[in-house]
Motif scaffolding. Structure first.
Motif, PDB file in Angstrom:
ATOM      1  N   THR A  41      -3.072   8.328  41.765  1.00 29.73           N
ATOM      2  CA  THR A  41      -4.074   7.713  42.639  1.00 29.73           C
ATOM      3  C   THR A  41      -3.669   6.287  42.983  1.00 29.73           C
ATOM      4  O   THR A  41      -3.148   5.563  42.134  1.00 29.73           O
ATOM      5  CB  THR A  41      -5.437   7.712  41.920  1.00 29.73           C
ATOM      6  OG1 THR A  41      -5.758   9.043  41.578  1.00 29.73           O
ATOM      7  CG2 THR A  41      -6.512   7.150  42.795  1.00 29.73           C
ATOM      8  N   LEU A  99      -5.092  10.741  48.851  1.00 32.14           N
ATOM      9  CA  LEU A  99      -6.462  10.531  48.388  1.00 32.14           C
ATOM     10  C   LEU A  99      -6.839  11.522  47.290  1.00 32.14           C
ATOM     11  O   LEU A  99      -7.247  11.147  46.209  1.00 32.14           O
ATOM     12  CB  LEU A  99      -7.419  10.632  49.565  1.00 32.14           C
ATOM     13  CG  LEU A  99      -8.822  10.173  49.223  1.00 32.14           C
ATOM     14  CD1 LEU A  99      -8.798   8.771  48.681  1.00 32.14           C
ATOM     15  CD2 LEU A  99      -9.717  10.259  50.418  1.00 32.14           C
ATOM     16  N   TRP A 100      -6.693  12.815  47.579  1.00 28.02           N
ATOM     17  CA  TRP A 100      -7.090  13.810  46.591  1.00 28.02           C
ATOM     18  C   TRP A 100      -5.906  14.075  45.691  1.00 28.02           C
ATOM     19  O   TRP A 100      -5.085  14.942  45.968  1.00 28.02           O
ATOM     20  CB  TRP A 100      -7.520  15.108  47.278  1.00 28.02           C
ATOM     21  CG  TRP A 100      -8.716  14.967  48.118  1.00 28.02           C
ATOM     22  CD1 TRP A 100      -8.801  14.375  49.339  1.00 28.02           C
ATOM     23  CD2 TRP A 100     -10.042  15.425  47.827  1.00 28.02           C
ATOM     24  NE1 TRP A 100     -10.071  14.424  49.803  1.00 28.02           N
ATOM     25  CE2 TRP A 100     -10.866  15.069  48.908  1.00 28.02           C
ATOM     26  CE3 TRP A 100     -10.597  16.096  46.739  1.00 28.02           C
ATOM     27  CZ2 TRP A 100     -12.216  15.359  48.937  1.00 28.02           C
ATOM     28  CZ3 TRP A 100     -11.940  16.399  46.782  1.00 28.02           C
ATOM     29  CH2 TRP A 100     -12.740  16.030  47.872  1.00 28.02           C
ATOM     30  N   SER A 101      -5.776  13.354  44.616  1.00 27.83           N
ATOM     31  CA  SER A 101      -4.624  13.547  43.752  1.00 27.83           C
ATOM     32  C   SER A 101      -5.002  13.324  42.301  1.00 27.83           C
ATOM     33  O   SER A 101      -6.130  12.963  41.995  1.00 27.83           O
ATOM     34  CB  SER A 101      -3.506  12.588  44.175  1.00 27.83           C
ATOM     35  OG  SER A 101      -2.312  13.007  43.595  1.00 27.83           O
ATOM     36  N   THR A 102      -4.028  13.545  41.417  1.00 32.83           N
ATOM     37  CA  THR A 102      -4.308  13.357  39.994  1.00 32.83           C
ATOM     38  C   THR A 102      -4.440  11.870  39.693  1.00 32.83           C
ATOM     39  O   THR A 102      -3.996  11.025  40.462  1.00 32.83           O
ATOM     40  CB  THR A 102      -3.169  13.947  39.155  1.00 32.83           C
ATOM     41  OG1 THR A 102      -1.953  13.430  39.657  1.00 32.83           O
ATOM     42  CG2 THR A 102      -3.165  15.450  39.226  1.00 32.83           C
ATOM     43  N   ASN A 103      -5.009  11.551  38.525  1.00 33.84           N
ATOM     44  CA  ASN A 103      -5.286  10.152  38.208  1.00 33.84           C
ATOM     45  C   ASN A 103      -4.034   9.284  38.230  1.00 33.84           C
ATOM     46  O   ASN A 103      -4.049   8.173  38.732  1.00 33.84           O
ATOM     47  CB  ASN A 103      -5.975  10.054  36.852  1.00 33.84           C
ATOM     48  CG  ASN A 103      -7.424  10.455  36.970  1.00 33.84           C
ATOM     49  OD1 ASN A 103      -7.977  10.489  38.066  1.00 33.84           O
ATOM     50  ND2 ASN A 103      -8.044  10.780  35.862  1.00 33.84           N
ATOM     51  N   LEU A 138      -7.694   2.141  45.003  1.00 32.34           N
ATOM     52  CA  LEU A 138      -8.824   3.056  44.866  1.00 32.34           C
ATOM     53  C   LEU A 138      -9.400   2.974  43.456  1.00 32.34           C
ATOM     54  O   LEU A 138     -10.617   2.867  43.267  1.00 32.34           O
ATOM     55  CB  LEU A 138      -8.323   4.471  45.149  1.00 32.34           C
ATOM     56  CG  LEU A 138      -9.370   5.468  45.593  1.00 32.34           C
ATOM     57  CD1 LEU A 138      -9.829   5.128  46.992  1.00 32.34           C
ATOM     58  CD2 LEU A 138      -8.791   6.857  45.569  1.00 32.34           C
ATOM     59  N   LEU A 139      -8.496   2.996  42.476  1.00 27.89           N
ATOM     60  CA  LEU A 139      -8.948   2.894  41.087  1.00 27.89           C
ATOM     61  C   LEU A 139      -9.645   1.562  40.855  1.00 27.89           C
ATOM     62  O   LEU A 139     -10.705   1.493  40.232  1.00 27.89           O
ATOM     63  CB  LEU A 139      -7.747   3.020  40.140  1.00 27.89           C
ATOM     64  CG  LEU A 139      -7.189   4.426  39.971  1.00 27.89           C
ATOM     65  CD1 LEU A 139      -5.987   4.405  39.062  1.00 27.89           C
ATOM     66  CD2 LEU A 139      -8.266   5.356  39.417  1.00 27.89           C
ATOM     67  N   ARG A 148     -11.067  13.321  38.218  1.00 29.69           N
ATOM     68  CA  ARG A 148     -10.054  12.562  38.954  1.00 29.69           C
ATOM     69  C   ARG A 148     -10.767  11.463  39.725  1.00 29.69           C
ATOM     70  O   ARG A 148     -11.643  11.751  40.530  1.00 29.69           O
ATOM     71  CB  ARG A 148      -9.315  13.475  39.927  1.00 29.69           C
ATOM     72  CG  ARG A 148      -8.487  14.501  39.233  1.00 29.69           C
ATOM     73  CD  ARG A 148      -7.785  15.347  40.253  1.00 29.69           C
ATOM     74  NE  ARG A 148      -6.866  16.269  39.598  1.00 29.69           N
ATOM     75  CZ  ARG A 148      -6.006  17.012  40.259  1.00 29.69           C
ATOM     76  NH1 ARG A 148      -5.951  16.946  41.561  1.00 29.69           N
ATOM     77  NH2 ARG A 148      -5.207  17.828  39.614  1.00 29.69           N
ATOM     78  N   PHE A 149     -10.343  10.235  39.492  1.00 25.27           N
ATOM     79  CA  PHE A 149     -11.057   9.118  40.107  1.00 25.27           C
ATOM     80  C   PHE A 149     -10.837   9.042  41.609  1.00 25.27           C
ATOM     81  O   PHE A 149     -11.489   8.271  42.291  1.00 25.27           O
ATOM     82  CB  PHE A 149     -10.660   7.813  39.419  1.00 25.27           C
ATOM     83  CG  PHE A 149     -11.108   7.792  37.993  1.00 25.27           C
ATOM     84  CD1 PHE A 149     -12.451   7.729  37.688  1.00 25.27           C
ATOM     85  CD2 PHE A 149     -10.194   7.882  36.962  1.00 25.27           C
ATOM     86  CE1 PHE A 149     -12.878   7.745  36.375  1.00 25.27           C
ATOM     87  CE2 PHE A 149     -10.606   7.902  35.643  1.00 25.27           C
ATOM     88  CZ  PHE A 149     -11.950   7.828  35.351  1.00 25.27           C
ATOM     89  N   ALA A 150      -9.889   9.831  42.105  1.00 24.65           N
ATOM     90  CA  ALA A 150      -9.681   9.823  43.550  1.00 24.65           C
ATOM     91  C   ALA A 150     -10.602  10.817  44.243  1.00 24.65           C
ATOM     92  O   ALA A 150     -10.599  10.911  45.453  1.00 24.65           O
ATOM     93  CB  ALA A 150      -8.233  10.166  43.862  1.00 24.65           C
TER      94      ALA A 150
END
Lengths: 453, 289
Positions: free
Chosen positions: B253, B246-250, B257-258, A141-143
């Motif tokens: 997101t 912040l802490w999540s699936t792609n 951030l990406l 996961r990129f996050a």
């Protein structure tokens, strides 16, 4: 550049430099074999422990529901920290024209490569199912700061390797052309392949200088982010003791302390073992000592911020954490880490006496050990105080005590990094020969007159 | 004789010490003397157990298992000697006053419930051994259907066709990690009861809930289930899985951030690629001369 030498003086001088700096390649005595044997034995014991862990699972460690990051993660942070010295010495000192850093830049890169390679391995060791490692690339996961960490470490390995390799190319050509039969044929073949047909012409030097300069700049942001991202693994949570906005610089400054100490150790070993007093001079130790003091003072400043600000507010969870550290269960380790890792070097290294090679090496060793425990202190006590208390757990879930196999596996990367450093010293000169010779006034033409033929 | 005196003296001494160091929690004598108005029997103990599990267990753990929550000082085990040394009156007083991490239960549970809990605790007192009759577990079957507008459960309890009257039936909802108690009804003379589903009963993402009905402990384990009842609106917006976390699936997101990740990583690796190209040029430059 000092003074212009005549071609003959030049040749003589260069012969001596070459003989001195290739001593590490030729040395083959009982001590060398014993050293490799000892390292190998410990390595095998560690590997056996790891295989045991892969078979039985992480249950053989002391990690449980509360403390799920144990010594392995502390170890990881330590190795990432040590690797940062490559950035400081070979790049920052170089760009600021601190010439005393030049002879030790290859030492710094060696330490950096060994440390960052092992940091990657330590993470795999912390996995219950290392066979699933690739999933982070397939389904990451990129996050997640963990993905950033894997990215940045991979990048840093690449950059460190290139920064080790680029200035090595002319040296490899020298080894290819000038080494006699005292090294195995296969080794000479290796030099020949890696030196990329180096002739020592102006164009080639231009390319090397150009490429090195780009890498020296590139390594700064990447190096800073490698440890900043590592600190975010902690700081991006809400846990007492980790939830801090200064964790990035706090980690980076601490890394420079640990890395400098590691480089001093390796410098001293090279100097004694390969008779390189002229290259790792008393002056370089003196400078390293001064730099270590500076780094410790910067680190002290961040430590004060890191502890004083929460201690002033004493919010409930932070208060519990700080009391544990300063006077509670962890106070012994905490004060050892703080005194040995900051106060001791700052105070002693202010005196010229302690900046001489042997005393500074002893101090650096203590500082390095204290730096390791500092990472331990950052990782574990916080985990013993979860925000949501877990109910009905056995006592040994609450407090963390590392098990014996865990300690064996934790020591493994130390021996592995020692083997990497030894191997690199056995294959390549520990100081950049052509750079050092050029600095001593030897003409480049003289150095590479054999190569041009 | 001398020995006896020594023991008594030591006992006083140790009591004194524990008062100083353990800060013993002692009820006033008048309160400690209050007598439990409820009889000590299966019914009150059973009621007490229910109250205990709802209000006390989360900190004190299971009596006799010494598994309290991790707190300093640890909440005492209910079956411990120290705990049972309290009189009924003094436990009642402590429940009403509270101290430190132990809250007051005055207003949270009724006086009767407090006495029931005290009876439940007394069950573990060795002095009460044999005072409760061992009852054979009753048998029965439960059935339930949902009414036409999904607002209440129609419950039938019988044993081999004969209705079970005056039996409590407990209603729970299945949640992700276990069962949530939502209420209790008592069957009427025909062995029937109607349980009104409380407003605000939480359903799953589709707004549906699974109900589980059981008898109390005096019955052999049996249960009836009513599944997939629509109790709430489907959840369309889950605040825990919104985009900008912040802490999540792609796919959830944040874009910045990406972008930051790929931009920086791409830039660095393009530079590394450029350096590798430079290295290949070194070879070419050597061949020319």
């Amino acid at each position: 550049m000092t003074q212009k030498l005549t071609p003959d003086e030049s040749r003589q001088k260069f012969d001596k430099i070459f003989a001195d700096l290739t001593r590490s390649l030729k040395i083959k005595d009982e001590l060398a074999r014993f050293w490799i044997f000892i390292l190998g034995m410990f390595l095998i014991v560690g590997l056996w422990g790891w295989i045991h862990q892969i078979n039985k699972g992480l249950g053989i460690t002391g990690m449980r529901d509360y403390v799920s990051w144990g010594m392995y993660i502390g170890n990881f942070v330590f190795f990432v920290a040590v690797s940062l010295i490559g950035l400081l010495i070979s790049s920052i000192l170089h760009l600021l024209h601190f010439d005393w850093g030049k002879p030790i830049s290859r030492v710094a890169e060696t330490v950096a490569i060994a440390a960052v390679a092992l940091a990657g391995l330590v993470i795999v060791m912390d996995m219950g199912r290392p066979d699933r490692f690739l999933n982070i690339f397939l389904h990451g996961r990129f996050a997640s700061p963990i993905v950033w960490d894997v990215t940045v470490i991979t990048t840093y390995v690449a950059i460190s390797t290139l920064l080790f390799y680029l200035p090595l190319i002319p040296d490899l050509a020298l080894l290819r052309d000038r080494l006699g039969d005292d090294v195995p044929k296969i080794q000479k073949k290796l030099y020949s392949v890696l030196s990329l047909g180096w002739k020592g012409n102006t164009r080639q030097f231009e390319i090397i200088t150009h490429a090195v300069r780009i890498m020296l700049v590139l390594i700064i942001p990447v190096g800073l982010s490698i440890h900043t991202v590592t600190s975010w693994l902690f700081a991006n949570t809400l846990r007492a003791g980790w939830d801090s906005t200064i964790f990035g610089p706090y980690f980076v400054s601490g890394a420079f302390v640990a890395g400098s100490a590691a480089v001093i150790l390796v410098m001293y070993v090279y100097r004694q073992r390969y008779d390189l007093e002229e290259y790792f001079t008393d002056k370089s130790f003196d400078w390293m000592g001064k730099m270590l003091v500076l780094m410790c003072l910067v680190y002290l400043y961040f430590n004060i911020n890191e502890y004083l600000v929460p201690a002033y507010k004493m919010r409930a969870a932070e208060g519990v954490h700080l009391r544990e550290l300063f006077t509670g269960r962890w106070s012994g380790l905490f004060w050892f880490a703080q005194i040995g890792g900051i106060f001791l070097p700052v105070i002693l290294l202010l005196f010229r006496y302690f900046r001489r090679p042997l005393p500074i090496t002893i101090i650096a060793f203590i500082t390095l050990v204290a730096s390791w425990f500092k990472r331990f202190i950052i990782v574990i006590p916080t985990l013993e105080h979860p925000h949501l208390p877990i109910q009905n757990v056995p006592e040994h879930f609450v407090h963390y005590t590392p098990t014996r196999p865990e300690i064996m596996i934790t020591l493994l990367p130390f021996f592995a990094s020692a083997i990497i450093i030894t191997m690199l010293a056995k294959l390549f000169p520990v100081v950049t020969m052509w750079e050092y010779a050029e600095h001593s006034g030897v003409d480049k033409k003289t150095m590479f007159e054999d190569s041009e033929k | 004789m001398k020995k006896k005196r020594l023991i008594i003296a030591l006992m006083f001494l140790s009591a004194g010490f524990s008062t100083i160091y353990g800060q013993e929690w002692v009820a006033p004598e008048s309160e400690a003397a209050v007598v439990n108005p409820l009889p000590f029997n299966n019914a009150t103990v059973r009621e007490g157990k229910a109250v205990y599990e709802k209000n006390c267990k989360s900190c004190h753990g299971d009596p006799g298992k010494n598994n309290p929550i991790v707190l300093t000082p640890p909440p005492p085990d209910m079956a411990s000697e120290k705990m049972l040394a309290n009189t009924d009156g003094s436990i009642f007083w402590k429940l009403n006053t509270g101290r430190g991490a132990m809250p007051t239960f005055k207003g949270t549970i009724t006086d009767d419930q407090m006495w029931q809990v005290i009876n439940f605790i007394r069950k573990f007192d060795p002095r009460n051994a044999g005072k409760l009759t061992e009852e054979a577990l009753k048998k029965g079957t439960l059935a339930a259907t949902i009414n036409s507008d999904s607002t209440s459960l129609d419950i039938t309890a019988d044993f081999q066709g004969a209705p079970l009257a005056g039996v409590p039936v407990f209603v729970q909802v299945k949640k992700a990690f276990g069962m949530l108690d939502i209420g209790k009804v008592v069957t009427d003379a025909n062995g029937k009861a109607i349980f009104r589903i409380p407003d605000g009963t939480a359903g799953n993402a589709e707004g549906k809930a699974d109900f589980v009905l059981t008898f109390g402990d005096e019955f052999e384990k049996t249960q009836a289930e009513v599944q997939g009842i629509k109790v709430a609106k489907p959840v369309t917006d889950n605040p825990l899985a919104r985009g900008n976390v912040l802490w999540s699936t792609n796919d959830r997101t944040s874009g910045w951030l990406l972008f930051a990740y790929f931009f920086v990583t791409g830039l660095v690796w393009l530079t590394i690629l450029y350096i590798v190209i430079q290295i290949t040029k070194i070879k070419k430059a050597g061949q020319k001369n």
